[in-house]
Design a protein around this motif. Structure first.
Motif, PDB file in Angstrom:
ATOM      1  N   MET A 613       0.823  -1.210   0.000  1.00  0.00           N
ATOM      2  CA  MET A 613       0.000   0.000   0.000  1.00  0.00           C
ATOM      3  C   MET A 613       0.856   1.259   0.000  1.00  0.00           C
ATOM      4  SD  MET A 613      -3.342  -1.020   2.242  1.00  0.00           S
ATOM      5  CE  MET A 613      -2.435  -1.264   3.751  1.00  0.00           C
ATOM      6  N   SER A 625      -1.998  -1.534  -9.309  1.00  0.00           N
ATOM      7  CA  SER A 625      -2.908  -2.414  -8.571  1.00  0.00           C
ATOM      8  C   SER A 625      -2.161  -3.017  -7.389  1.00  0.00           C
ATOM      9  CB  SER A 625      -3.435  -3.543  -9.462  1.00  0.00           C
ATOM     10  OG  SER A 625      -4.112  -3.023 -10.594  1.00  0.00           O
ATOM     11  N   LEU A 669      -4.744   7.209  -3.430  1.00  0.00           N
ATOM     12  CA  LEU A 669      -5.053   6.018  -4.219  1.00  0.00           C
ATOM     13  C   LEU A 669      -5.648   6.402  -5.575  1.00  0.00           C
ATOM     14  CD1 LEU A 669      -5.395   2.952  -4.599  1.00  0.00           C
ATOM     15  CD2 LEU A 669      -7.605   3.150  -3.414  1.00  0.00           C
ATOM     16  N   ASN A 672      -6.164   0.230  -8.509  1.00  0.00           N
ATOM     17  CA  ASN A 672      -7.003  -0.819  -7.921  1.00  0.00           C
ATOM     18  C   ASN A 672      -6.402  -1.290  -6.596  1.00  0.00           C
ATOM     19  OD1 ASN A 672      -8.654  -1.158 -10.465  1.00  0.00           O
ATOM     20  ND2 ASN A 672      -6.635  -1.760 -11.238  1.00  0.00           N
ATOM     21  N   LEU A 673      -7.246  -1.517  -5.631  1.00  0.00           N
ATOM     22  CA  LEU A 673      -6.786  -2.019  -4.342  1.00  0.00           C
ATOM     23  C   LEU A 673      -7.768  -3.039  -3.801  1.00  0.00           C
ATOM     24  CD1 LEU A 673      -4.968  -2.008  -1.783  1.00  0.00           C
ATOM     25  CD2 LEU A 673      -6.396  -0.124  -0.929  1.00  0.00           C
ATOM     26  N   MET A 674      -7.229  -4.185  -3.359  1.00  0.00           N
ATOM     27  CA  MET A 674      -8.016  -5.139  -2.599  1.00  0.00           C
ATOM     28  C   MET A 674      -7.308  -5.399  -1.281  1.00  0.00           C
ATOM     29  SD  MET A 674      -9.528  -8.906  -3.505  1.00  0.00           S
ATOM     30  CE  MET A 674     -10.918  -9.487  -2.537  1.00  0.00           C
ATOM     31  N   LEU A 696     -10.148   5.366   3.537  1.00  0.00           N
ATOM     32  CA  LEU A 696     -10.479   5.289   2.110  1.00  0.00           C
ATOM     33  C   LEU A 696     -11.888   5.808   1.844  1.00  0.00           C
ATOM     34  CD1 LEU A 696      -8.925   1.778   1.392  1.00  0.00           C
ATOM     35  CD2 LEU A 696      -8.109   3.950   0.441  1.00  0.00           C
ATOM     36  N   LYS A 701     -12.578   6.823  -1.981  1.00  0.00           N
ATOM     37  CA  LYS A 701     -11.749   5.985  -2.837  1.00  0.00           C
ATOM     38  C   LYS A 701     -12.391   4.608  -3.002  1.00  0.00           C
ATOM     39  CE  LYS A 701      -8.501   9.025  -3.399  1.00  0.00           C
ATOM     40  NZ  LYS A 701      -8.190   9.586  -4.741  1.00  0.00           N
ATOM     41  N   PHE A 703     -12.502   0.643  -3.584  1.00  0.00           N
ATOM     42  CA  PHE A 703     -11.579  -0.456  -3.296  1.00  0.00           C
ATOM     43  C   PHE A 703     -12.399  -1.716  -3.069  1.00  0.00           C
ATOM     44  CE2 PHE A 703     -12.894   1.339   0.682  1.00  0.00           C
ATOM     45  CZ  PHE A 703     -13.037   0.265   1.551  1.00  0.00           C
ATOM     46  N   GLU A 704     -11.727  -2.850  -3.021  1.00  0.00           N
ATOM     47  CA  GLU A 704     -12.370  -4.128  -2.732  1.00  0.00           C
ATOM     48  C   GLU A 704     -11.852  -4.657  -1.399  1.00  0.00           C
ATOM     49  OE1 GLU A 704     -12.449  -6.937  -6.068  1.00  0.00           O
ATOM     50  OE2 GLU A 704     -11.662  -5.309  -7.323  1.00  0.00           O
TER      51      GLU A 704
END
Length: 738
Positions: A613, A625, A669, A672-674, A696, A701, A703-704
């Motif tokens: 991150m 990502s 951000l 893509n972020l999970m 977030l 933002k 995100f998943e």
């Protein structure tokens, strides 16, 4: 015609089966255990140093036999049959989780019916088998079942001491009579073992020691009053939630008050050493009896963990003598390499004081400090100290930091280190060496070779017998026709990094491929190793999906590159390493035309999740990502021993605590972020996940996220969890890379 058709059918089936074998599947890795590595043991060298014991399955009895092998001849004899381990009134033998021989090899202590305490199975039941009478006796009939911890024989093997529910007991083996030595153990007082943070960060679990003459027991006591209590919430075991409390010291908060005491093995009042300093702001990191004496050596780390004060304490008078102080401008690590020499007038000590991690010979009064290992070489670990033969055997790798080899040095320091491991076996070597260094159980592996375990004549490094070669696993792996790990160097100008790369199957250098970086980047570990590693099969699976996989060891990672390499990260966790990863990525992109720089991902676990991150938020022009698991979002939320060791005290370095935390940059951000976390993570709390989620959301933002109920830091508890996790990860990368 029919015969030709039959042959064609056979050929088709054979080719079809072969094609199926070349596909690496997540089910085979994480559910079917198709690629599980076979192990050997646990093995123990016997007192004669010519034979070893191990466990072998007894299909008739449904348990394990204890087998003795002669190291040279391979002669096999049954020491203890599984039938002898069937308790009275039972049908099945004890399940042996671990075992220990008495010093004279006449009694066997068996650990069974175990329970997990935090990360390790350290609580359970103990039984003793008398080898002469063949009598099998349960210990601790006075205490609750499956509550005993760290049982061990007295020096004469007439008694066993153990901990149960934070109190210490001694039991006579002749008549099962017991003596309770401590009575104040409970929720806030811990005797003979440790709180969560001592176990996790100082590797302190077994918290008591027999005196050499068996008359006394020295032990740690922790008082957790005043330490903050953290609550995990269990929502899965009943219709009402259940809070799970445990004392956990966050950065800058109060620790347990820890002290060392001595009590007679026959009972009585505990007498305490008065070690100078605030017991909540110093750590009593190690304590052991000096052989053939009534004295203990105590190592006291200060709160900053840059000063180790070594005391010798007399258990009769309780007097303390400070024999020396080890210091570092950054931080110190604790090493378990002490051995007493020459009638206890000298002892071995590990230090980085000359810029490399060396073993020293120190006089009992601390006045002489002579180097045993020499040169620009780091001692990764001590394998054996053989005073009679005059050598110290240790693991090192001064020329290739991704590999590990056995070296030896003369205890008197009169010669340069000598390599013992053969030159024609590049990779990683591990050794379980007999006390006289005649024989060893040798494990060899590298990135394409699973563990090959042999008994060897150590002095000639000649294989006597193969114990496990994992040939079946090797054949399965080779049948996949995967591209091997490639080890490369990345020069960013300031420093040269070790890195590994896995290319896709049927790789075409004229094509462009997405790249997936795997990272950790903190001082506790290294990801770039020429070894058969846990994540290798996952990364090979990802390469089959058409991705290039790369990992880079930035400055500060645990590799044998000298003190300055490891300490460079001091007070800048998440700052220097993020810079290094980004700089290395740019060099990599300039070097290899086949990387699709529009499809760049990074993933990591724990500290690697934090690093992922930090890179994604701070370098969006490079990384598009990220997938972060079980991560620290704000360094101020983590435990104080780990974080303060590498970052200094919060009051002195709060600006860098903030600057090194990904939550500080969540607003940046772009890609893509999970994020994935277990709600039962006792190490990095789910709180860290929720704080980041809030940040977030605050900045709108997208995100998943995925939560695993009551899973811990390893995210592997519960039916089908590992497979579900990996399929979730794979689906994410497929989405973002398409």
């Amino acid at each position: 015609m029919m015969r030709i058709l039959f042959i064609c059918l056979l050929t088709y089936c054979s080719l079809h089966a072969s094609a199926q074998q070349t596909q690496l599947t997540l089910e085979d890795i994480y559910k079917n255990k198709t690629y599980a590595t076979k192990r050997f043991g646990p093995a123990r060298w016997m007192k004669d140093n010519r034979s070893y014991s191990t466990l072998e399955q007894n299909m008739d009895a449904g348990g394990y036999d204890m087998i003795k092998y002669d190291a040279w001849s391979g002669k096999r004899s049954v020491l203890v049959s599984a039938q002898k381990l069937i308790p009275k009134g039972k049908k099945q033998p004890l399940k042996i989780v671990d075992y220990e021989w008495s010093p004279d090899n006449t009694k066997l202590l068996i650990f069974t019916n175990t329970r997990k305490v935090w990360r390790y199975h350290t609580r359970g039941d103990y039984w003793v088998l008398d080898m002469k009478s063949e009598k099998l006796t349960p210990l601790g009939q006075n205490v609750e079942r499956a509550t005993m911890m760290f049982a061990k024989f007295s020096p004469d093997a007439s008694r066993v001491a153990y901990v149960s529910k934070n109190n210490i007991y001694v039991e006579n083996l002749s008549d099962s009579k017991f003596t309770q030595l401590t009575f104040d153990g409970g929720k806030s007082i811990i005797n003979g073992t440790f709180d969560w943070v001592y176990e996790e960060e100082l590797s302190c679990r077994d918290g008591f020691r027999w005196s050499p003459d068996g008359s006394q027991i020295a032990y740690w006591q922790s008082d957790t009053k005043g330490m903050g209590t953290f609550y995990l919430i269990n929502n899965t075991d009943s219709i009402y939630s259940k809070p799970v409390p445990f004392p956990y010291p966050k950065v800058g908060t109060s620790n347990s008050a820890v002290k060392v005491g001595v009590v007679s093995a026959t009972g009585g009042r505990t007498r305490w050493f008065d070690v100078p300093g605030d017991p909540r702001n110093n750590y009593l990191a190690r304590m052991d009896f000096i052989p053939n004496s009534d004295e203990v050596m105590i190592q006291q780390l200060n709160r900053e963990q840059n000063t180790n004060t070594v005391w010798v304490g007399n258990t009769t008078t309780l007097s303390l003598q400070n024999i020396f102080v080890d210091k570092d401008e950054a931080f110190l690590d604790i090493h378990d390499n002490i051995m007493w020499l020459e009638n206890e007038q000298f002892f071995t000590w590990t230090s980085e004081k000359d810029g490399w991690l060396h073993l020293y010979k120190v006089s009992r009064d601390g006045k002489s400090f002579d180097t045993i290992t020499k040169g620009a070489i780091d001692v990764v670990g001590i394998n054996c100290i053989d005073p009679k033969g005059g050598y110290v055997y240790f693991t090192a790798s001064p020329e290739n930091f991704t590999q590990r080899y056995l070296y030896r040095s003369k205890i008197d320091g009169s010669a340069e280190p000598e390599r013992v491991s053969p030159i024609d076996q590049p990779g990683q070597h591990a050794y379980q060496i007999s006390a006289d260094a005649s024989y060893a159980i040798h494990t060899f592996q590298n990135s394409s070779t699973p563990n090959k375990i042999s008994v060897i004549d150590l002095q000639k490094h000649r294989s006597i017998r193969v114990l496990e070669d994992n040939r079946e696993l090797k054949n399965k792996f080779d049948a996949l026709n995967l591209n091997p790990k490639e080890f490369i160097k990345i020069d960013i100008g300031e420093v040269v990094f070790d890195a590994m790369m896995i290319k896709p199957v049927n790789f075409d250098p004229t094509q462009k491929y997405p790249i997936l970086f795997f990272t950790y980047g903190e001082p506790a570990n290294s990801t770039v190793q020429d070894a058969w590693q846990r994540e290798d099969l996952w990364h090979q699976y990802m390469s089959q999906q058409g991705y290039i996989v790369v990992s880079i060891d930035n400055r500060g990672t645990r590799t044998p590159r000298g003190r300055n390499w490891r300490k460079s990260i001091y007070k800048q966790i998440g700052i220097l390493a993020t810079h290094d990863q980004a700089a290395a990525a740019k060099v990599l992109f300039d070097t290899y035309d086949f990387i699709d720089t529009s499809k760049v991902g990074m993933w990591g676990w724990s500290g690697g999740g934090q690093m992922t991150m930090n890179c994604l938020f701070r370098y969006p022009e490079i990384y598009h990502s990220g997938l972060a698991l079980s991560f620290v979002s704000d360094q101020r939320l983590y435990d104080n021993i780990y974080q303060e060791r590498y970052m200094g005290l919060l009051a002195d370095n709060e600006s860098n605590y903030i600057a090194g935390s990904p939550i500080s940059y969540a607003k940046n951000l772009q890609g893509n972020l999970m994020i994935i976390h277990g709600t039962g993570d006792d190490n990095v709390h789910y709180q860290s996940f929720e704080w980041l989620v809030n940040e977030l959301i605050k900045h709108n933002k997208p995100f998943e996220m995925m939560s695993y109920p009551m899973r811990t830091h390893s995210l592997n508890e519960g039916e089908n969890t590992s497979l579900h996790l990996r399929e979730t990860m794979a689906r994410y990368w497929k989405r973002v890379f398409e």
